[in-house]
Design a protein around this motif. Structure first.
Motif, short mmCIF file in Angstrom:
data_model
loop_
_atom_site.label_atom_id
_atom_site.label_comp_id
_atom_site.label_asym_id
_atom_site.label_seq_id
_atom_site.Cartn_x
_atom_site.Cartn_y
_atom_site.Cartn_z
N GLY A 284 33.90 45.27 36.68
CA GLY A 284 32.41 44.54 36.53
C GLY A 284 32.55 43.05 36.80
O GLY A 284 31.77 42.17 36.35
N VAL A 285 33.71 42.51 37.34
CA VAL A 285 33.82 41.37 37.79
C VAL A 285 33.09 40.55 38.99
O VAL A 285 33.25 41.20 40.10
CB VAL A 285 35.53 40.81 37.84
CG1 VAL A 285 35.75 39.54 38.45
CG2 VAL A 285 36.13 41.41 36.70
N LEU A 286 32.39 39.60 38.45
CA LEU A 286 31.81 38.92 39.74
C LEU A 286 32.76 38.04 40.09
O LEU A 286 33.27 36.91 39.75
CB LEU A 286 30.59 38.10 39.14
CG LEU A 286 29.66 37.38 39.84
CD1 LEU A 286 28.79 38.33 40.64
CD2 LEU A 286 28.79 36.33 39.22
N TYR A 287 33.09 38.51 41.47
CA TYR A 287 34.20 37.53 42.18
C TYR A 287 33.29 36.16 42.83
O TYR A 287 32.98 36.30 44.14
CB TYR A 287 34.69 38.47 43.29
CG TYR A 287 36.15 37.92 43.86
CD1 TYR A 287 37.45 37.81 43.08
CD2 TYR A 287 36.06 37.09 45.31
CE1 TYR A 287 38.32 37.24 43.54
CE2 TYR A 287 37.16 36.45 45.53
CZ TYR A 287 38.16 36.65 44.90
OH TYR A 287 39.63 36.17 45.38
N ALA A 288 33.32 35.17 42.03
CA ALA A 288 32.79 34.19 42.51
C ALA A 288 33.45 32.92 42.26
O ALA A 288 34.61 32.81 41.45
CB ALA A 288 31.32 33.87 41.59
N ASP A 289 33.11 31.62 42.96
CA ASP A 289 34.26 30.70 43.09
C ASP A 289 34.44 30.04 41.67
O ASP A 289 35.68 30.02 41.36
CB ASP A 289 33.68 29.65 43.99
CG ASP A 289 32.52 28.78 43.63
OD1 ASP A 289 32.09 29.49 42.70
OD2 ASP A 289 32.17 27.54 44.19
#
Lengths: 544, 544
Positions: A284-289
């Motif tokens: 559930g990782v949010l791949y955000a900058d």
């Protein structure tokens, strides 16, 4: 058997709120919301007042991160529109935060008069919240009000996003139809066969792999899987990193905890472990900058088992409809059957902090000193800026809160109110820069007013320090607020100004041992950054 | 002759801002806005920092009310969405407030990444502002950027509403096409023949009418007609009231000034004069509930000459396309030709305040004491609540600012920054309740930081007092902030706590004679309301 009966909007709301985990809300009343607030109070769902509505929304957001549901109650427009930013932050970071707004009565709207708080028309507030929430309802029909409430809450929980409910003031005491059904929550759906295959496939990847690493992300927390994450670590013996949004989801004092992975912001050790992992399994990782340190991560997609809220990718294969909430427990179950190796559960000893005499403070040493005194009776709340970066090197004893992706400044102080109320056994410890503190400092008084005693560490680098290396100018300079002196207008608490390690260590020690509001202003040099931020700067330079 | 050349967005913006009357803006920087802020500073258009973005927007709103244009500059989402409420207030009260936002570069948006501050998509902020502004532009095209800027500003001025301009950070230094035209503002259009007839008609109504009364409303101020309003009064000898939104547009110390007309909130004398006026001539009055004392006004429409931003109604006749900006000067011109009676121009002497010994403070006496010391070197800023109601009995020496219709609490303190910068010769005097003060109190430090020295009178009635008579409960109770002690964390200014008239009178006298930030907390009984609010309560009771 369903029985039709009647109830009121306030009754139905409170019933649902309590089912969802919330026992109180945060907000500021106004004439269009008076009756609603009164009825909620009478139903034992108090709305705790804050200094400004923004603080209420941040508090409710923090409450939701810990209780899986939060309520911010406001009046029409002048209250509601003040929390647009906090609501947008809840969207960005998957927080089921409900904005509950009073509004002019239906009867009052006849002939379209200019009533105070009105903007373009009576729907302006609804339209704004349609842009930033997942579901909205204006409760203007007694026959559908209960269903509408349920629809909004259900969508919020299914999608883990904020919602909006508006109650015209002449609807508050109206009888509404109530089917008295429990709230049917729909979690992302599961394809059983694919689930089985995905578990099988993942086990093969994990089997015997001595250098696998896990990363636990924010959706794992939102789906209430913290216990399962720890089970996973201990059954598979796989070290686990978190992201800044899920920091401390397993205690960072656990021998298998790697701390926060944030691309180049993280220590070389963490970067190496994650970078070389085979496989890397992410939950559930949010791949955000910002979560990935400005995309300075180096993840080999061919070596990743990526578990999301809806599907699992194993390398280049995708298993649709295998959501995290079903996959992780199934994986642990399989591991148990296979009698995987046992792993140590004893937490690491707290790192010692060796005081350097007459040493001026630095972000690094603030973090080190803090690490030496906090334990699982404390919860970190971390504001964006160098506090966020620097905290990567600070092992969190338990789940920490931060606006670590949306990055809205001024979150942490009001969030300490929400966190303190949500989990009273866990005392909030706030890390906030002087710029962010100035935005919502008075909410420290709100926290104290409601019986929460945060320790607030204001890391004062004299302005918007994180931006100076990017581009400096007078726009980064802010007025000096002597944070430690705020206890005078508050009339409660203890304030301390620290310039040296010894002063900070002493003030912190006092704060830890003394249950009261503590504000510690820790001065660091204007150009003194955390090692974590310097690592990021180096990495970004290399990329150019 | 038009010459095509190139310029930059910042250049074109600053040129237009200065044409429109603004020399500086208010706001808080962020990484997506750094370059924009830097270029504006280099072009001598500084953006003054505030404690929180909300304060910047309120400051810019106040600036716009005095300079006819205001700029609030912010970063993407976490800045912009914090000012949604202030922007909505500018819509409701016809303020040309520009929200200027930095945003992610066009190139960065490729492949739709999750960049920090992003909400649903890259247009979320634009969509929110579309709901609450009159015109919007995202400057992503060098060929149209200058035209887009002009379109937004033109609409703002034509309609007197807020606007929104977003500058992607990679557009800041791009050459844009510039036709170097002056900004062509279109005011509401005029039908010359109807104008002539309307003036004729109005003169017949006004001719010789000994009991005519005028009301000057907010659109008369927005169209810059303050001078004409005074001319009207003095040429026609007609007494003039204002509304709470236009309070002091002619000095309330003028012998022909009637003060604020606010329905039943106003004194009986004003209610009688306005109620019996034949004719009543209104200039740009916003007919809204709070402005009209909860619609407790009694205006005989058959006896009204109503001048609006687009047309004039004389009794039951309408003259379309006869806007206020053209009508009022034409009416005065006609009066001059007819050599109307001359009228006294000498302002009234200040009312004396006879101190009562050992008398606890009341809202009424705070207003009376204030009236005895302020003059045209002071400008009142009045927050909603009993300060707003009570101020009806306080003659304003010049144009006062208040969120008197939208009624957003916490406006006045940050507005004092904007007002002080817009008109440096006029020192801000803030009247604010303790509830509203708690929302934005730290902006007093921002004001001081930028060289403004407001006198802030916190009328402390221990909570949301105006709401208690409607419905009381714990939601009206707020934490005590000892406002006078804020000068300790500020490290500047003078703070005083007053419970008695003598203390207040002394503190106020000191503040008036001492150019510095002054915070005076004036305690009044929890249930002590102004006579004005009591008049309103009485009238509302009668209506039921």
């Amino acid at each position: 058997m369903k029985s039709n009966s009647t109830t009121t909007i306030a009754n139905h709301l409170v019933r649902r709120f309590k089912e969802c985990g919330a026992d109180e809300g945060f907000g500021i009343v106004g004439d269009f919301a008076l009756k609603l607030f009164d009825r909620l109070h009478q139903l034992d769902f108090p709305i705790l007042v804050t200094a400004d509505e923004q603080g209420a929304a941040f508090a409710a957001d923090a409450y939701a991160r810990l209780r899986h549901f939060g309520v911010c109650a406001v009046t029409y427009s002048v209250g509601g529109l003040k929390v647009a930013n906090a609501t947008a932050g809840a969207w960005a970071e998957n927080v089921p935060l409900l904005i509950l707004s009073g509004s002019p009565g239906i009867a009052e709207r006849k002939n379209d008069p200019l009533l105070h708080h009105r903007v373009k028309n009576f729907n302006t507030q609804l339209e704004v919240f349609t842009d930033i929430t997942v579901a909205q309802a204006v409760l203007n029909n007694p026959l559908t009000a209960a269903k509408e409430i349920d629809r909004v809450i259900r969508e919020m929980i299914t999608q883990q996003r904020p919602g909006y409910i508006e109650v015209p003031r002449d609807m508050v005491d109206i009888d509404i139809l109530d089917e008295e059904q429990p709230l049917a929550i729909e979690l992302p759906k599961v394809h059983e066969k694919r689930l089985e295959l995905a578990v099988e496939d993942a086990l093969q990847w994990l089997d015997g792999a001595g250098d696998s690493v896990a990363i636990a992300g924010v959706m794992a927390v939102r789906r209430g899987l913290s216990g399962e994450l720890l089970d996973f670590v201990e059954h598979f013996g796989v070290p686990m990193a978190s992201t800044s949004l899920s920091k401390g989801v397993i205690p960072e004092t656990h021998p298998l905890a790697l701390g926060v992975y944030m691309g180049a912001v993280s220590s070389q050790q963490v970067v190496d472990r994650v970078g070389k992992a085979k496989p890397l399994i992410s939950f559930g990782v949010l791949y955000a900058d910002l979560v990935m340190g400005g995309f300075t991560d180096h993840l080999d997609r061919g070596q990743v088992i990526e578990c999301t809220d809806t599907h699992v990718n194993i390398g280049y294969r995708t298993y649709q409809d295998v959501p995290l909430w079903a996959f992780l427990p199934a994986l642990i179950e399989a591991a148990k059957l296979r009698k995987y190796r046992e792993h140590p559960k004893q937490l690491l000893a707290k790192p010692r902090f060796i005081l350097k005499d007459k040493q001026p403070l630095s972000v690094e040493r603030i973090m080190a000193c803090l690490a030496s005194v906090i334990d699982d009776r404390h919860r970190l709340l971390i504001d964006p800026g160098d506090c966020l970066f620097g905290s990567v090197d600070l092992p969190a004893p338990n789940f920490s809160l931060s606006s670590a992706y949306y990055a809205t400044m001024g979150y942490a102080v009001p969030a300490s109110l929400g966190a303190g109320r949500a989990t009273p056994d866990c005392r909030p410890v706030v890390l906030v820069g002087d710029g962010a503190f100035l935005m919502t400092a008075l909410e420290a008084l709100s926290a104290k007013f409601h019986g929460v005693n945060p320790i607030i560490i204001v890391v004062d680098n004299k302005g918007y320090g994180t931006q100076r290396p990017m581009m400096d100018g007078p726009f980064n300079d802010i007025p000096l607020l002597k944070a430690e002196e705020l206890i005078k207008p508050f009339g409660v608490g203890t304030g301390t100004l620290c310039e040296y390690e010894s002063e900070f260590s002493e003030a912190l020690s006092l704060a830890i041992n003394h249950e009261d509001l503590h504000i510690i202003r820790a001065c660091v040099p204007k150009d003194g950054y955390s090692p974590a931020l310097l690592r990021l700067t180096d990495a970004l330079k290399k990329r150019i």
